[in-house]
Design an enzyme around this catalytic site. Structure first.
Site, PDB file in Angstrom:
ATOM      1  N   ASP A   5       0.802  -1.227   0.000  1.00  0.00           N
ATOM      2  CA  ASP A   5       0.000   0.000   0.000  1.00  0.00           C
ATOM      3  C   ASP A   5       0.836   1.279   0.000  1.00  0.00           C
ATOM      4  OD1 ASP A   5       0.940  -0.659   2.499  1.00  0.00           O
ATOM      5  OD2 ASP A   5      -0.832   0.006   3.582  1.00  0.00           O
ATOM      6  N   GLU A  38      11.444  -3.951  11.891  1.00  0.00           N
ATOM      7  CA  GLU A  38      12.592  -3.384  11.155  1.00  0.00           C
ATOM      8  C   GLU A  38      13.850  -3.484  12.005  1.00  0.00           C
ATOM      9  OE1 GLU A  38       9.801  -1.772  11.927  1.00  0.00           O
ATOM     10  OE2 GLU A  38       8.872  -0.935  10.117  1.00  0.00           O
TER      11      GLU A  38
END
Ligand code: UGA
Ligand code: MN
Length: 335
Positions: free
Chosen positions: A193, A276
Site C-alpha cells: 500500500d 525493522e
C-alpha cells in the site's frame, strides 16, 4: 537420473500444477496433493522411491519456477528493455499482501510502478493458506518476473489481542526464497500500500551492504529519515524511537543480497513495531555508522508510507435481481 521418472509421475505433476495455475492452489497444498497421488501409484511402492524424491524435488522446483516466473508475453515497454535488463543486477522486491477489499487495487498500482523498473523480481507473498486466484491472474498479466507464494501468519499471533506482526511471515518466506534462489542484487521490503518513486529503484540498486533513505508520511513527524550533519550520518529522525537501535520504517532501507547471504540467520522477529529493528539487528555485524546514505544524502523522499482508506467488506449481491447480469462476474473481484 531423470529417466527414473515414470510417465505416470510426470502426468500427475503436470495435471496438478495445471489445476494450481488455473485455480490458485497454494504451493504447499499443491505439493501435498502431488505427494498423495504419487503415493497411490504402484511405482512408488518399489525401491525407486528414494531416487524419485530427489528428482521430483527438482521437477517441483522447475515447474514452480516455470509457472510463476515466466511471463507468456511481455508488454512492449518490457521487451524493448530486455537487453538493458540483463546488464543491471536484479532487484528482489518482497511484497506482503493479504485478502481485503483494497488488495487488487493496491497490487495493480504497485505493478504499474514496477513495470517501469529494470530487472526486477517481484516476490508477492500472501498472508493466506491458499493463493488468491485474482492475484495470480493479475501477476500473470503484468509481464513482470514474479514469484507468488503464501505464508500465513501463525495462529498464535492472529489470535493475539492488540498490534499484530503484520507481514512478518510473508517477509521471512521471501527471505527464504532469496536465500535459495538469488546470488547477487539487492533486496527491498515494499508493502503493497505504499507509494514508490521509480527513481528509488535505481538508487537502491547501488546498495553494497545496507542503504537507507527518507520515507514520507510516517509516524507523528510525517517523516522517518537518517539525520545528516555536515554531510555525515548523525542519528535517526522518527516519531517512534522506543529504544530501537534502528528507528526506521520498513520502506526506508535496502540490503545487498551477497551481504544477506553471509548472514544465514538474519530474519524478521514476530514483534509488532520492532520488525525493522529486529531484522536490521539480525544483520550483525552491522552498525548504524556503516549505513549507505541514498536519495542525494537523504534530501529526497522517494518512498511514501501511504495508507489506503480501509473499506468495509461489501454487501452480497442480490441474486434474485442480478443472477443473469455482468454483476455476478464483477462481484467475484470484490471482497
Ligand atoms: C507498518 C510497517 O510499515 C509495516 O512494515 C509493519 O509490518 C506494520 O506497520 C506493523 O508493524 O504492523 P502499516 O501500513 O501500518 O505498516 O501496515 P499494513 O500496510 O497494514 O501492513 C504491512 C504489510 O503487511 C502490507 O504489505 C500488508 O499487505 C501486509 N499484511 C497486513 C499482511 O500480510 N497481513 C495482515 O494481516 C496485515
Ligand atoms: Mn501500510
Amino acid at each position: 537420473m531423470n529417466n527414473l521418472i515414470s510417465y505416470e509421475t510426470l502426468f500427475v505433476r503436470v495435471a496438478v500444477y495445471s489445476v494450481q495455475k488455473s485455480y490458485g492452489l497454494s504451493p504447499d497444498i499443491t505439493k501435498q496433493i502431488v505427494q498423495e497421488l504419487l503415493s497411490q501409484l504402484p511405482i512408488n511402492k518399489s525401491g525407486l522411491a528414494s531416487h524419485q524424491e530427489v528428482v521430483s524435488n527438482n521437477i517441483d522446483h522447475a515447474m514452480q519456477t516455470a509457472i510463476s516466473t515466466t511471463p507468456k508475453t511481455l508488454p512492449p515497454c518490457q521487451s524493448s528493455s530486455r537487453q538493458l535488463n540483463e546488464i543491471v543486477d536484479p532487484l528482489y522486491i518482497i511484497t506482503p499482501t493479504y485478502r481485503r477489499p483494497e488488495q487488487i487495487a493496491e497490487l495493480t498500482r504497485m505493478s504499474h510502478t514496477l513495470m517501469l523498473v529494470k530487472n526486477v523480481n517481484w516476490l508477492v507473498i500472501e498472508d493466506a493458506k491458499v493463493a488468491t486466484k485474482h492475484v495470480t491472474k493479475l501477476l500473470e498479466k503484468t509481464g513482470l518476473k514474479f514469484v507468488h507464494l503464501v505464508a500465513p501468519m501463525p495462529e498464535k499471533y492472529k489470535l493475539k489481542k492488540g498490534a499484530k506482526p503484520r507481514g512478518v511471515s510473508n517477509r521471512n518466506r521471501g527471505l527464504q526464497w532469496v536465500r535459495a534462489n538469488a546470488t547477487k542484487g539487492v533486496l527491498y521490503f515494499a508493502d503493497d500500500d505504499n507509494t514508490y518513486d521509480i527513481a528509488l529503484f535505481d538508487e537502491i540498486r547501488q546498495t553494497k551492504q545496507v542503504s537507507m533513505f527518507p520515507v514520507g508520511l510516517c509516524t507523528k513527524y510525517g517523516l522517518s529519515s537518517p539525520v545528516i550533519k555536515n554531510g555525515k550520518f548523525s542519528g535517526f529522525y522518527d516519531g517512534w524511537v522506543a529504544g530501537r537501535k534502528f528507528p526506521v520504517d520498513m520502506a526506508g532501507f535496502a540490503v545487498n543480497v551477497e551481504f544477506l547471504l553471509k548472514r544465514p540467520n538474519a530474519s524478521m522477529p514476530y514483534r509488532a513495531g520492532f520488525e525493522e529493528d529486529g531484522f536490521l539487528k539480525s544483520l550483525a555485524p552491522f552498525e548504524p555508522r556503516e549505513i549507505e546514505l541514498l536519495a542525494d544524502n537523504c534530501t529526497k523522499i522517494l518512498a511514501w508510507h501511504t495508507q489506503t482508506k480501509k473499506n468495509e467488506p461489501s454487501a452480497p449481491l442480490n441474486m434474485t435481481l442480478y443472477s443473469s447480469t455482468n454483476l455476478v462476474k464483477l462481484k467475484q473481484l470484490i471482497v
